[in-house]
Design an enzyme around this catalytic site. Sequence first.
Site, PDB file in Angstrom:
ATOM      1  N   CYS A  79     107.974  28.118  25.235  1.00  0.00           N
ATOM      2  CA  CYS A  79     107.788  29.510  24.838  1.00  0.00           C
ATOM      3  C   CYS A  79     109.098  30.188  24.419  1.00  0.00           C
ATOM      4  CB  CYS A  79     107.077  30.231  25.974  1.00  0.00           C
ATOM      5  SG  CYS A  79     106.073  31.581  25.409  1.00  0.00           S
ATOM      6  N   HIS A 169     102.953  27.315  28.412  1.00  0.00           N
ATOM      7  CA  HIS A 169     103.601  26.930  29.672  1.00  0.00           C
ATOM      8  C   HIS A 169     102.740  25.864  30.350  1.00  0.00           C
ATOM      9  CE1 HIS A 169     106.340  30.468  29.885  1.00  0.00           C
ATOM     10  NE2 HIS A 169     105.411  30.981  29.119  1.00  0.00           N
ATOM     11  N   GLU A 171     103.829  24.469  33.134  1.00  0.00           N
ATOM     12  CA  GLU A 171     104.422  24.383  34.475  1.00  0.00           C
ATOM     13  C   GLU A 171     103.832  25.370  35.479  1.00  0.00           C
ATOM     14  OE1 GLU A 171     105.638  25.790  31.880  1.00  0.00           O
ATOM     15  OE2 GLU A 171     106.527  27.708  32.437  1.00  0.00           O
TER      16      GLU A 171
HETATM   17  N1  GLN Z   1     107.384  36.639  23.790  1.00  0.00           N
HETATM   18  C1  GLN Z   1     108.508  36.081  24.486  1.00  0.00           C
HETATM   19  C2  GLN Z   1     109.755  36.067  23.602  1.00  0.00           C
HETATM   20  O1  GLN Z   1     109.684  36.417  22.478  1.00  0.00           O
HETATM   21  C3  GLN Z   1     108.213  34.678  24.962  1.00  0.00           C
HETATM   22  C4  GLN Z   1     107.143  34.713  26.004  1.00  0.00           C
HETATM   23  C5  GLN Z   1     107.210  33.577  26.987  1.00  0.00           C
HETATM   24  O2  GLN Z   1     108.230  32.894  27.132  1.00  0.00           O
HETATM   25  N2  GLN Z   1     106.153  33.423  27.733  1.00  0.00           N
HETATM   26  O3  GLN Z   1     110.797  35.709  24.080  1.00  0.00           O
END
Ligand code: GLN
Length: 193
Positions: A79, A169, A171
Site C-alpha cells: 500500500c 494488506h 498482514e
Molecule cells: N492512502 C495511503 C497513502 O496514500 C495508503 C494507505 C495504506 O497504506 N493503507 O499513503
Amino acid sequence: MKIALLALQGDFAEHEAAFRAAGAETLQLRRKQDLDLAFDGLVLPGGESTVQGKLLHELEMFDPLRERIREGLPVFATCAGLILLAERLMDDPTVHLGTLNAVVRRNAYGRQLGSFFHSGTFAGMENIPMSFIRAPQIEFCSPACQVLAEHGGRITALRQGNQLAMTFHPELETDCRAAAWFLREIVSPCKGL
Ligand code: GLN
C-alpha cells in the site's frame, strides 16, 4: 533470515508479527544508524506515504535506502510502501524512491469503497486475506513485472526482480503465507540459499 521493518509510521508491527510467524528474525529501522545493522530484506509497511517519505528525508535514510534497493535488497511493500516505490504517481508530481517501474494512483477506490476486504489468489495461493485500506491502484507496470494478484480486472500485486509490491494488506489477519513466499522466492535466492 533477518527482515528489517521500516518503523517510522504505519502498520510495521503487524508485518513484524507475520514475518516472525513465517520464521524470520526481525528488526526495526527507526534512524539512520539502524541501516548499519545486517538484514536480508526490507518491509515498507502501509500507512501514509506522504508522512513516510518526509520522515525518510528528515532522518537522512532516504538516499541510503534507495541505493540498497537499487543494488538488489529484497523489498516487501504494501500500500503506502508501493506508493513509495513507484516510479510515477498519477496526477501527482511526487516521486519517492522511484525504483519500481510502475505508475500508481493513490486513494484510487474513492470514498465509498475506500476500504474493503477480499480473499483472493496471490502467487497461486488461494484464499489469501487482502485488506484494501484507502488503497492505491496500479495503472501501469512494465512488462518486466510479474503479476502475482489481480482483483476487479486490476493488478493488485506484482514483482519486479527484488521488489514485491501490493496494493492490499495481507498482514492484517493471522496468515503469513505472503511473507513466507517473499522469504522463499526472493530473499533466499538473493542470499544464495
Ligand atoms: N492512502 C495511503 C497513502 O496514500 C495508503 C494507505 C495504506 O497504506 N493503507 O499513503
